[in-house]
Design an enzyme around this catalytic site. Structure first.
Site, PDB file in Angstrom:
ATOM      1  N   ASP A  10       4.449  -6.707   0.284  1.00  0.00           N
ATOM      2  CA  ASP A  10       3.597  -5.596   0.710  1.00  0.00           C
ATOM      3  C   ASP A  10       4.495  -4.657   1.496  1.00  0.00           C
ATOM      4  O   ASP A  10       5.043  -5.041   2.541  1.00  0.00           O
ATOM      5  CB  ASP A  10       2.458  -6.135   1.579  1.00  0.00           C
ATOM      6  CG  ASP A  10       1.537  -5.041   2.110  1.00  0.00           C
ATOM      7  OD1 ASP A  10       1.882  -3.846   1.991  1.00  0.00           O
ATOM      8  OD2 ASP A  10       0.480  -5.387   2.667  1.00  0.00           O
ATOM      9  N   VAL A  11       4.675  -3.427   1.030  1.00  0.00           N
ATOM     10  CA  VAL A  11       5.631  -2.521   1.678  1.00  0.00           C
ATOM     11  C   VAL A  11       5.212  -2.140   3.090  1.00  0.00           C
ATOM     12  O   VAL A  11       6.029  -1.626   3.860  1.00  0.00           O
ATOM     13  CB  VAL A  11       5.852  -1.244   0.840  1.00  0.00           C
ATOM     14  CG1 VAL A  11       6.487  -1.573  -0.497  1.00  0.00           C
ATOM     15  CG2 VAL A  11       4.554  -0.459   0.665  1.00  0.00           C
ATOM     16  N   TYR A  27      -5.265  10.390   2.374  1.00  0.00           N
ATOM     17  CA  TYR A  27      -4.196  10.327   1.380  1.00  0.00           C
ATOM     18  C   TYR A  27      -3.321  11.570   1.465  1.00  0.00           C
ATOM     19  O   TYR A  27      -2.083  11.476   1.436  1.00  0.00           O
ATOM     20  CB  TYR A  27      -4.813  10.181  -0.006  1.00  0.00           C
ATOM     21  CG  TYR A  27      -3.835  10.100  -1.146  1.00  0.00           C
ATOM     22  CD1 TYR A  27      -3.073   8.948  -1.348  1.00  0.00           C
ATOM     23  CD2 TYR A  27      -3.681  11.156  -2.040  1.00  0.00           C
ATOM     24  CE1 TYR A  27      -2.174   8.860  -2.408  1.00  0.00           C
ATOM     25  CE2 TYR A  27      -2.791  11.083  -3.100  1.00  0.00           C
ATOM     26  CZ  TYR A  27      -2.042   9.930  -3.285  1.00  0.00           C
ATOM     27  OH  TYR A  27      -1.162   9.849  -4.339  1.00  0.00           O
ATOM     28  N   ILE A  72       3.811   4.493 -13.125  1.00  0.00           N
ATOM     29  CA  ILE A  72       5.003   5.285 -12.839  1.00  0.00           C
ATOM     30  C   ILE A  72       6.172   4.388 -12.435  1.00  0.00           C
ATOM     31  O   ILE A  72       7.312   4.592 -12.880  1.00  0.00           O
ATOM     32  CB  ILE A  72       4.703   6.312 -11.734  1.00  0.00           C
ATOM     33  CG1 ILE A  72       3.734   7.382 -12.249  1.00  0.00           C
ATOM     34  CG2 ILE A  72       5.987   6.967 -11.230  1.00  0.00           C
ATOM     35  CD1 ILE A  72       3.235   8.335 -11.175  1.00  0.00           C
ATOM     36  N   ASN A  78       8.021   4.235  -4.574  1.00  0.00           N
ATOM     37  CA  ASN A  78       6.909   4.600  -5.450  1.00  0.00           C
ATOM     38  C   ASN A  78       5.593   3.956  -5.049  1.00  0.00           C
ATOM     39  O   ASN A  78       4.532   4.462  -5.407  1.00  0.00           O
ATOM     40  CB  ASN A  78       7.261   4.201  -6.889  1.00  0.00           C
ATOM     41  CG  ASN A  78       6.083   4.341  -7.826  1.00  0.00           C
ATOM     42  OD1 ASN A  78       5.646   5.444  -8.147  1.00  0.00           O
ATOM     43  ND2 ASN A  78       5.528   3.201  -8.254  1.00  0.00           N
ATOM     44  N   ARG A  99       3.324  -5.837  -4.882  1.00  0.00           N
ATOM     45  CA  ARG A  99       2.469  -6.758  -4.128  1.00  0.00           C
ATOM     46  C   ARG A  99       2.102  -7.978  -4.963  1.00  0.00           C
ATOM     47  O   ARG A  99       1.993  -9.083  -4.450  1.00  0.00           O
ATOM     48  CB  ARG A  99       1.191  -6.050  -3.682  1.00  0.00           C
ATOM     49  CG  ARG A  99       1.357  -5.122  -2.494  1.00  0.00           C
ATOM     50  CD  ARG A  99       0.015  -4.561  -2.077  1.00  0.00           C
ATOM     51  NE  ARG A  99      -0.656  -3.887  -3.174  1.00  0.00           N
ATOM     52  CZ  ARG A  99      -1.967  -3.742  -3.289  1.00  0.00           C
ATOM     53  NH1 ARG A  99      -2.766  -4.259  -2.358  1.00  0.00           N
ATOM     54  NH2 ARG A  99      -2.491  -3.082  -4.307  1.00  0.00           N
ATOM     55  N   THR A 123      -2.184   6.481 -14.841  1.00  0.00           N
ATOM     56  CA  THR A 123      -1.897   5.291 -14.049  1.00  0.00           C
ATOM     57  C   THR A 123      -3.190   4.568 -13.707  1.00  0.00           C
ATOM     58  O   THR A 123      -4.295   5.063 -13.957  1.00  0.00           O
ATOM     59  CB  THR A 123      -1.203   5.669 -12.720  1.00  0.00           C
ATOM     60  OG1 THR A 123      -2.106   6.479 -11.940  1.00  0.00           O
ATOM     61  CG2 THR A 123       0.085   6.425 -12.962  1.00  0.00           C
ATOM     62  N   SER A 132       3.938  -1.498 -12.815  1.00  0.00           N
ATOM     63  CA  SER A 132       3.136  -0.816 -13.830  1.00  0.00           C
ATOM     64  C   SER A 132       3.182   0.686 -13.579  1.00  0.00           C
ATOM     65  O   SER A 132       3.731   1.152 -12.578  1.00  0.00           O
ATOM     66  CB  SER A 132       1.679  -1.302 -13.795  1.00  0.00           C
ATOM     67  OG  SER A 132       1.089  -1.013 -12.524  1.00  0.00           O
ATOM     68  N   LYS A 135       0.687  11.670   2.329  1.00  0.00           N
ATOM     69  CA  LYS A 135       1.671  12.225   1.396  1.00  0.00           C
ATOM     70  C   LYS A 135       2.372  13.459   1.982  1.00  0.00           C
ATOM     71  O   LYS A 135       3.547  13.691   1.707  1.00  0.00           O
ATOM     72  CB  LYS A 135       1.004  12.557   0.063  1.00  0.00           C
ATOM     73  CG  LYS A 135       0.583  11.314  -0.729  1.00  0.00           C
ATOM     74  CD  LYS A 135       1.766  10.426  -1.068  1.00  0.00           C
ATOM     75  CE  LYS A 135       1.389   9.298  -2.026  1.00  0.00           C
ATOM     76  NZ  LYS A 135       2.540   8.434  -2.372  1.00  0.00           N
TER      77      LYS A 135
END
Length: 265
Positions: free
Chosen positions: A69-70, A161, A27, A96, A47, A196, A25, A165
């Site tokens: 799950d990455v 976060y 991006i 992503n 996921r 998003t 979903s 990043k």
């Protein structure tokens, strides 16, 4: 040289195998569809398997869905094996998948910190390690990390976060240099507030904490963009698609803001 400059942005993508994490979903879905439209075959990883399966069912000959799950190395290995079985070696990886959670720094506990680092940064590392052997063997590859303007500047109440990043940006730069002579480029795109699920969750959080209406909360996020609007997923996807093509072969180690000028480099 003129031909190289004038080549279409989709050149080099025909029948390349791309894998997009967080691809069900927002991006991720926009990126997957943009790459398919450019001629690539795309594995979408998420996921929630049912979500990526719903997207892939629209074009099953060009899209393949895998669940993982990455942040889980075992699940990543299994998912990438499924991707290769369906479409062959990987030529393009778009990292992503990500999560965002907000809390004042002194209320950021170890669990929240680990979650932000494990998913946003650890997942990027695990998936890149899984994809690189194919690219090295082929002597061609594209890695595009979907970071955030939070990887380029600071924001209040999202220290974990931001740290994650910023780590993605550092990884992007280091790998770009390490792989520069291998035919592989590594870049990042850094969206501002984008339409998003994460934005919708942020709006709901602002409403709950401040009593503002949805419209007021949305306007607050849009105000951070000098264009006074929310970025659309397709705008981010178009930047990713360009980075994956031959026209961007000399672009390496860059972090490209897609934010209407919120962050100037």
């Amino acid at each position: 040289m003129v031909g190289a400059v004038n080549q279409p942005t989709t050149a080099g993508l025909q029948d390349r195998h791309a894998l997009v994490t967080g691809g069900g979903s927002g991006i991720g879905a926009a990126i997957a569809l943009a790459l398919v439209a450019a001629g690539a075959r795309v594995t979408v990883l998420g996921r929630r398997l049912e979500v990526v399966q719903a997207l892939a069912s629209n074009q099953p000959e060009r899209l393949h869905a895998v669940g993982a799950d990455v942040a889980d190395a075992g699940q990543v290995t299994t998912a990438f094996a499924s991707a290769r079985e369906r479409f062959g070696p990987l030529a393009i990886l778009v990292n992503n998948a990500g999560q965002a959670a907000s809390a004042p720094f002194l209320k950021t506990d170890a669990e929240l910190w680990r979650q932000m680092i494990d998913v946003n940064l650890g997942g990027t590392m695990l998936c890149t390690q899984a994809a690189l052997p194919d690219m090295l063997a082929a002597g061609w590859g594209r890695v595009v990390n979907v970071a955030s303007t939070a990887g380029l500047t600071g924001y209040t109440y999202v220290s974990a976060y931001c740290a994650a990043k910023h780590g993605v940006i550092g990884l992007t730069r280091a790998l770009a240099l390490e792989l520069a002579r291998k035919g592989i480029t590594v870049n990042a795109v850094c969206p501002g507030y984008t339409e998003t699920e994460i934005l919708r969750e942020s709006i709901a959080n602002v409403m709950a904490k401040t009593g503002r209406s949805a419209e007021e909360a949305r306007a607050g996020f849009a105000a951070g963009n000098p264009q006074g609007r929310i970025v659309q997923p397709e705008e981010v996807a178009d930047a990713v698609r360009w980075l994956c093509g031959n026209a961007a072969a000399a672009v390496n180690g860059q972090s490209i803001p897609v934010c209407g000028g919120e962050v100037l480099k």
